[in-house]
Design a protein around this motif. Structure first.
Motif, short mmCIF file in Angstrom:
data_model
loop_
_atom_site.label_atom_id
_atom_site.label_comp_id
_atom_site.label_asym_id
_atom_site.label_seq_id
_atom_site.Cartn_x
_atom_site.Cartn_y
_atom_site.Cartn_z
N LEU A 60 -0.97 9.16 -7.76
CA LEU A 60 0.03 9.57 -6.77
C LEU A 60 1.26 8.67 -6.77
CD1 LEU A 60 -2.21 10.44 -3.68
CD2 LEU A 60 -0.97 12.06 -5.14
N SER A 61 1.12 7.45 -7.30
CA SER A 61 2.23 6.49 -7.24
C SER A 61 3.47 6.96 -7.98
CB SER A 61 1.77 5.12 -7.77
OG SER A 61 1.49 5.19 -9.15
N THR A 62 3.31 7.91 -8.90
CA THR A 62 4.47 8.47 -9.62
C THR A 62 4.77 9.90 -9.18
OG1 THR A 62 3.05 9.23 -11.44
CG2 THR A 62 4.02 7.03 -11.64
N LYS A 63 4.03 10.40 -8.19
CA LYS A 63 4.18 11.81 -7.79
C LYS A 63 4.76 11.98 -6.38
CE LYS A 63 1.94 13.78 -11.35
NZ LYS A 63 2.54 14.81 -12.23
N ILE A 64 4.57 10.97 -5.52
CA ILE A 64 5.01 11.09 -4.14
C ILE A 64 5.89 9.88 -3.77
CG2 ILE A 64 2.98 12.42 -3.48
CD1 ILE A 64 1.83 9.90 -2.19
N GLU A 65 6.43 9.91 -2.57
CA GLU A 65 7.33 8.84 -2.15
C GLU A 65 6.65 7.48 -2.23
OE1 GLU A 65 9.98 7.55 1.77
OE2 GLU A 65 8.90 9.46 1.75
N THR A 66 5.50 7.34 -1.58
CA THR A 66 4.74 6.09 -1.68
C THR A 66 3.25 6.37 -1.57
OG1 THR A 66 6.54 5.05 -0.42
CG2 THR A 66 4.63 3.69 -0.91
N SER A 67 2.48 5.70 -2.43
CA SER A 67 1.02 5.81 -2.42
C SER A 67 0.45 4.47 -1.97
CB SER A 67 0.52 6.15 -3.82
OG SER A 67 -0.89 6.12 -3.88
N PHE A 68 -0.57 4.52 -1.11
CA PHE A 68 -1.20 3.31 -0.57
C PHE A 68 -2.71 3.39 -0.76
CE2 PHE A 68 2.57 4.33 1.90
CZ PHE A 68 3.24 3.13 2.04
#
Length: 357
Positions: free
Chosen positions: A26-34
């Motif tokens: 998700l880190s390259t797909k959404i605003e921020t991944s945590f």
């Protein structure tokens, strides 16, 4: 979209690896991944991408008020929309939602004993499910159970996906190259190391130069002691090796020849997908959704669970036929990359997330 994966630990296990894989993807797909580890850290921490926001709560008890406050503050501070809770972390997610109603909970069910759902302790889970927006299940059996038992209208089957994480090589397998069986599984009863050892004791009589390499967390409990005693009783000390948890799984699989999985119960095992990505032929028990990965004999062998003789026979068939090893490895790799790819599963997940933004 800002999404946090909530998981109890970062020890090397199926649930934990899925949480890390999703956070990284998700880190390259959404605003921020945590990602938040609630109780303990572990080897998988080093597998987190630099772009993933990370929080460790060091939660000490079920009702750790400090942990609840810290997680709530982190969610508010980072404007997190969705709390994707894995397995038993749902309870903390609900406690946070009671204090911060804006956040949406998506619960991910990784329950490994899906063949024994009648024994599942689920009273707290059923109450908590009133607060879930969506339930994700790692196999169809769990999906059917959730629809019948939980108070959440939206339930989906989302298969696991595997990625090849190239951590620094550090584990050197014992034994002879080209004659190694590998078993990726924590030392838990559901993984049924007993049957695997019995099967290996049968096949090693006529394949004396083959070795078995068991990689997975050793909890140093009664089950662990039982397995070690069995290795001694079967006089397999020079043929069977226990490595504990290891971070360099891709390197370990590169040194292996055949992958095995001897479980009594499974969801959709990540180990099977990792074998496929590593171009390993494999033998697995026909439990959970293993049949979705190995759907024909060109993709591997599925055998009856808790039957050491059929397991030994299937492994021996592969040992004796290198052409068959190559054919199965090729077809399994194709199946895993096409049907259980990161891209396909993450796109399904994003479609679900978007409903709650």
């Amino acid at each position: 979209m800002r999404v946090l994966q909530l998981v109890d630990s970062l020890d090397v296990g199926g649930t934990e690896r899925v949480a890390v894989n999703i956070a990284n993807a998700l880190s390259t797909k959404i605003e921020t991944s945590f990602l938040c580890a609630t109780r303990s850290e572990g080897m998988l921490k080093q597998s987190l991408n630099a772009g993933v926001g990370y929080l460790f709560l060091n939660k000490k008890s079920t009702f750790d008020i400090s942990a609840v406050k810290n997680l709530k503050h982190y969610i508010e501070q980072n404007n997190i929309n969705i709390l994707h809770a894995h397995s038993s972390s749902f309870f903390l997610a609900v406690l946070v939602k009671l204090r911060y109603s804006k956040v949406k909970i998506i619960w991910h069910d990784h329950y490994g004993n899906s063949a024994f759902l009648n024994n599942r302790k689920s009273k707290v889970l059923k109450l908590a499910s009133y607060f879930f927006e969506h339930v994700l299940c790692v196999n169809q059996t769990l999906k059917d159970w959730a629809i019948s038992n939980l108070h959440c209208k939206h339930v989906n089957f989302i298969p696991n996906f595997a990625v090849s994480v190239l951590n620094k090589p550090e584990t050197q397998l014992k034994g002879i190259e080209g004659k190694r069986l590998v078993h990726l599984a924590n030392l838990r009863p559901q993984k049924d190391h007993e049957t695997l050892l019995e099967a290996f004791a049968i096949l090693v009589k006529s394949n004396t130069d083959w070795t078995l390499h068991c990689v997975g967390k050793d909890f140093n409990d009664d089950y662990s002691r039982q397995i070690k005693q069995q290795i001694t009783a079967l006089k397999l000390e020079k043929h069977v090796f226990l490595y504990g948890s290891k971070p360099d799984i891709a390197h370990i699989l590169k040194q292996s020849t055949i992958g095995v999985l001897s479980s009594k119960s499974e969801g959709l095992p990540l180990a099977l997908l990792e074998y496929g990505l590593a171009n390993l032929p494999c033998v697995a028990t026909n439990v959970g959704d293993c049949k979705k990965v190995i759907s024909s004999q060109t993709e591997g062998f599925l055998v009856e669970k808790q039957n050491s003789y059929v397991l030994a026979e299937a492994i021996t068939k592969l040992i004796k036929n290198k052409d068959l090893q190559e054919t199965i490895a090729k077809h399994l790799y194709k199946k895993v990359t096409q049907s259980f790819s990161e891209e396909a599963i993450i796109n399904k997940l994003l479609t679900i997330y978007k409903q709650y933004i």
